[in-house]
Structures are given as structure tokens and as C-alpha cells.
Design an enzyme around this catalytic site. Structure first.
Site, PDB file in Angstrom:
ATOM      1  N   CYS A   5       0.841  -1.208   0.000  1.00 38.71           N
ATOM      2  CA  CYS A   5       0.000   0.000   0.000  1.00 38.71           C
ATOM      3  C   CYS A   5       0.873   1.254   0.000  1.00 38.71           C
ATOM      4  O   CYS A   5       1.688   1.462   0.896  1.00 38.71           O
ATOM      5  CB  CYS A   5      -0.914  -0.009   1.217  1.00 38.71           C
ATOM      6  SG  CYS A   5      -1.843   1.523   1.420  1.00 38.71           S
ATOM      7  N   HIS A  47      -4.324   1.034   8.382  1.00 34.40           N
ATOM      8  CA  HIS A  47      -4.778   0.667   7.040  1.00 34.40           C
ATOM      9  C   HIS A  47      -6.235   0.214   7.073  1.00 34.40           C
ATOM     10  O   HIS A  47      -6.567  -0.799   7.687  1.00 34.40           O
ATOM     11  CB  HIS A  47      -3.904  -0.433   6.429  1.00 34.40           C
ATOM     12  CG  HIS A  47      -4.331  -0.791   5.045  1.00 34.40           C
ATOM     13  ND1 HIS A  47      -3.866  -0.133   3.929  1.00 34.40           N
ATOM     14  CD2 HIS A  47      -5.237  -1.698   4.602  1.00 34.40           C
ATOM     15  CE1 HIS A  47      -4.445  -0.630   2.853  1.00 34.40           C
ATOM     16  NE2 HIS A  47      -5.289  -1.580   3.235  1.00 34.40           N
ATOM     17  N   THR A  96      -8.488   4.659  -6.637  1.00 34.53           N
ATOM     18  CA  THR A  96      -7.300   4.055  -7.251  1.00 34.53           C
ATOM     19  C   THR A  96      -6.278   3.612  -6.205  1.00 34.53           C
ATOM     20  O   THR A  96      -5.448   2.746  -6.472  1.00 34.53           O
ATOM     21  CB  THR A  96      -6.615   5.040  -8.232  1.00 34.53           C
ATOM     22  OG1 THR A  96      -6.252   6.224  -7.525  1.00 34.53           O
ATOM     23  CG2 THR A  96      -7.531   5.390  -9.391  1.00 34.53           C
ATOM     24  N   HIS A  99      -6.468   2.538   0.253  1.00 33.43           N
ATOM     25  CA  HIS A  99      -6.286   2.893   1.663  1.00 33.43           C
ATOM     26  C   HIS A  99      -7.222   4.088   1.857  1.00 33.43           C
ATOM     27  O   HIS A  99      -7.071   5.101   1.144  1.00 33.43           O
ATOM     28  CB  HIS A  99      -4.812   3.264   1.916  1.00 33.43           C
ATOM     29  CG  HIS A  99      -4.485   3.656   3.335  1.00 33.43           C
ATOM     30  ND1 HIS A  99      -3.452   3.086   4.061  1.00 33.43           N
ATOM     31  CD2 HIS A  99      -5.018   4.596   4.150  1.00 33.43           C
ATOM     32  CE1 HIS A  99      -3.372   3.642   5.251  1.00 33.43           C
ATOM     33  NE2 HIS A  99      -4.322   4.574   5.331  1.00 33.43           N
ATOM     34  N   HIS A 101      -9.160   7.304   2.161  1.00 34.91           N
ATOM     35  CA  HIS A 101      -8.682   8.685   2.148  1.00 34.91           C
ATOM     36  C   HIS A 101      -9.798   9.615   1.719  1.00 34.91           C
ATOM     37  O   HIS A 101     -10.693   9.241   0.969  1.00 34.91           O
ATOM     38  CB  HIS A 101      -7.472   8.855   1.212  1.00 34.91           C
ATOM     39  CG  HIS A 101      -7.721   8.388  -0.190  1.00 34.91           C
ATOM     40  ND1 HIS A 101      -7.644   7.063  -0.551  1.00 34.91           N
ATOM     41  CD2 HIS A 101      -8.049   9.056  -1.329  1.00 34.91           C
ATOM     42  CE1 HIS A 101      -7.915   6.937  -1.845  1.00 34.91           C
ATOM     43  NE2 HIS A 101      -8.181   8.141  -2.343  1.00 34.91           N
ATOM     44  N   HIS A 103     -10.294  13.354  -0.061  1.00 37.79           N
ATOM     45  CA  HIS A 103      -9.689  14.471  -0.778  1.00 37.79           C
ATOM     46  C   HIS A 103     -10.291  15.754  -0.232  1.00 37.79           C
ATOM     47  O   HIS A 103     -11.506  15.846  -0.042  1.00 37.79           O
ATOM     48  CB  HIS A 103     -10.030  14.417  -2.274  1.00 37.79           C
ATOM     49  CG  HIS A 103      -9.567  13.182  -2.979  1.00 37.79           C
ATOM     50  ND1 HIS A 103      -8.464  13.183  -3.806  1.00 37.79           N
ATOM     51  CD2 HIS A 103     -10.048  11.916  -2.997  1.00 37.79           C
ATOM     52  CE1 HIS A 103      -8.305  11.957  -4.324  1.00 37.79           C
ATOM     53  NE2 HIS A 103      -9.249  11.182  -3.852  1.00 37.79           N
TER      54      HIS A 103
HETATM   55  P1  5GP Z   1      -8.342   8.004  -5.437  1.00 37.11           P
HETATM   56  O1  5GP Z   1      -8.345   8.009  -6.932  1.00 37.11           O
HETATM   57  O2  5GP Z   1      -8.013   6.626  -4.893  1.00 37.11           O
HETATM   58  O3  5GP Z   1      -9.562   8.591  -4.802  1.00 37.11           O
HETATM   59  O4  5GP Z   1      -7.192   8.974  -5.000  1.00 37.11           O
HETATM   60  C1  5GP Z   1      -5.857   8.611  -4.896  1.00 37.11           C
HETATM   61  C2  5GP Z   1      -5.063   9.871  -4.939  1.00 37.11           C
HETATM   62  O5  5GP Z   1      -3.764   9.592  -4.484  1.00 37.11           O
HETATM   63  C3  5GP Z   1      -4.927  10.477  -6.339  1.00 37.11           C
HETATM   64  O6  5GP Z   1      -5.483  11.786  -6.351  1.00 37.11           O
HETATM   65  C4  5GP Z   1      -3.427  10.465  -6.600  1.00 37.11           C
HETATM   66  O7  5GP Z   1      -2.980  11.609  -7.276  1.00 37.11           O
HETATM   67  C5  5GP Z   1      -2.854  10.370  -5.192  1.00 37.11           C
HETATM   68  N1  5GP Z   1      -1.572   9.687  -5.123  1.00 37.11           N
HETATM   69  C6  5GP Z   1      -1.270   8.483  -5.685  1.00 37.11           C
HETATM   70  N2  5GP Z   1      -0.009   8.142  -5.391  1.00 37.11           N
HETATM   71  C7  5GP Z   1       0.495   9.139  -4.602  1.00 37.11           C
HETATM   72  C8  5GP Z   1       1.774   9.355  -3.995  1.00 37.11           C
HETATM   73  O8  5GP Z   1       2.697   8.548  -4.072  1.00 37.11           O
HETATM   74  N3  5GP Z   1       1.915  10.498  -3.274  1.00 37.11           N
HETATM   75  C9  5GP Z   1       0.901  11.403  -3.141  1.00 37.11           C
HETATM   76  N4  5GP Z   1       1.153  12.507  -2.417  1.00 37.11           N
HETATM   77  N5  5GP Z   1      -0.309  11.236  -3.708  1.00 37.11           N
HETATM   78  C10 5GP Z   1      -0.510  10.121  -4.440  1.00 37.11           C
HETATM   79 ZN    ZN Z   2      -2.438   1.366   3.598  1.00 32.16          ZN
END
Ligand code: 5GP
Ligand code: ZN
Length: 115
Positions: A5, A47, A96, A99, A101, A103
Site C-alpha cells: 500500500c 490501514h 485508485t 487505503h 482517504h 480528498h
Molecule cells: P483516489 O483516486 O483513490 O480517490 O485517490 C488517490 C489519490 O492519491 C490520487 O489523487 C493520486 O494523485 C494520489 N496519489 C497516488 N499516489 C500518490 C503518492 O505517491 N503520493 C501522493 N502525495 N499522492 C498520491
Molecule cells: Zn495502507
């Protein structure tokens, strides 16, 4: 910690991130691909894959995360103008990184509805 992760690796300090806040339970850092002038990710240090895993027993973390959000809004001076908090859950939800989160997006006018 989940070994594969990316966010657990950020929590462990194995991958660098621009960290804004942390305590025993949560970590706040800047998204690597910001979609707005301010794009923070707020995550539990434990996690949890996504919202599907939230139960009464672990729901305290949601309260901790959402208590931090207005403080961050004040810090980044977007309380009055407004901002958006988003959770993408599962593949159809656009998740994507698996874990949990949230935004936090701000600093520009955000359109609705999402695509
Ligand atoms: P999801 O698409 O799962 O809602 O959001 C995942 C977010 O994690 C995306 O906006 C992506 O840009 C961010 N992200 C992915 N890998 C990393 C990383 O290694 N570092 C940081 N700071 N953000 C990441
Ligand atoms: Zn995790």
C-alpha cells in the site's frame, strides 16, 4: 501496515510526501497530482481499505478526520470561500489507492456534478 500500500509507505516514511499535519491517528499530505490549488489527502494511519470497512467499532477515525478538516480550511484560508471533501469508494467510485482517504479540494470554483 499493508506491504503493497502506497499510503502505508508514506505513513512509514518510506515514500516522501509533503506532509501538512499528523497525529497518532491521521496523516494529512498534499496530493501528488493536485486537481485544485489546494488538494490535500486526509488518511487514517491504520490501514483501512475504504468506506466499506467502517463499522461502529472503528468509526471514531471518521470523526477525527472530519474534525481536522475545518482546521485545515482555516489554515489555508478557504473556510469562507468554500471547498469540497470527496471520498472515492471502490472501482466505480473512482478509487485508485485502496487505503481510505478523503480528498480536500479548494482554492478555485469546483463544478458539479462530477463526471
Ligand atoms: P483516489 O483516486 O483513490 O480517490 O485517490 C488517490 C489519490 O492519491 C490520487 O489523487 C493520486 O494523485 C494520489 N496519489 C497516488 N499516489 C500518490 C503518492 O505517491 N503520493 C501522493 N502525495 N499522492 C498520491
Ligand atoms: Zn495502507
Amino acid at each position: 501496515m499493508s506491504d503493497d500500500c502506497i499510503f502505508c509507505k508514506i505513513i512509514a516514511g518510506q515514500i516522501p510526501a509533503k506532509i501538512e499535519y499528523q497525529d497518532d491517528d491521521i496523516l494529512v499530505f498534499h496530493d501528488i497530482t493536485p486537481q485544485a490549488p489546494l488538494h490535500l489527502l486526509i488518511i487514517p494511519k491504520k490501514h483501512i481499505t475504504n468506506l466499506n470497512e467502517i463499522r461502529t467499532e472503528n468509526a471514531d477515525i471518521i470523526s477525527k478526520i472530519f474534525t481536522q478538516i475545518p482546521k485545515l480550511a482555516f489554515q489555508f484560508e478557504i473556510s469562507e470561500k468554500g471547498y469540497r471533501v470527496v471520498n472515492n469508494c471502490g472501482k466505480d467510485g473512482g478509487q485508485t489507492v485502496f487505503h481510505l482517504h478523503f480528498h480536500m479540494l479548494g482554492g478555485r470554483h469546483l463544478e458539479w456534478p462530477p463526471g
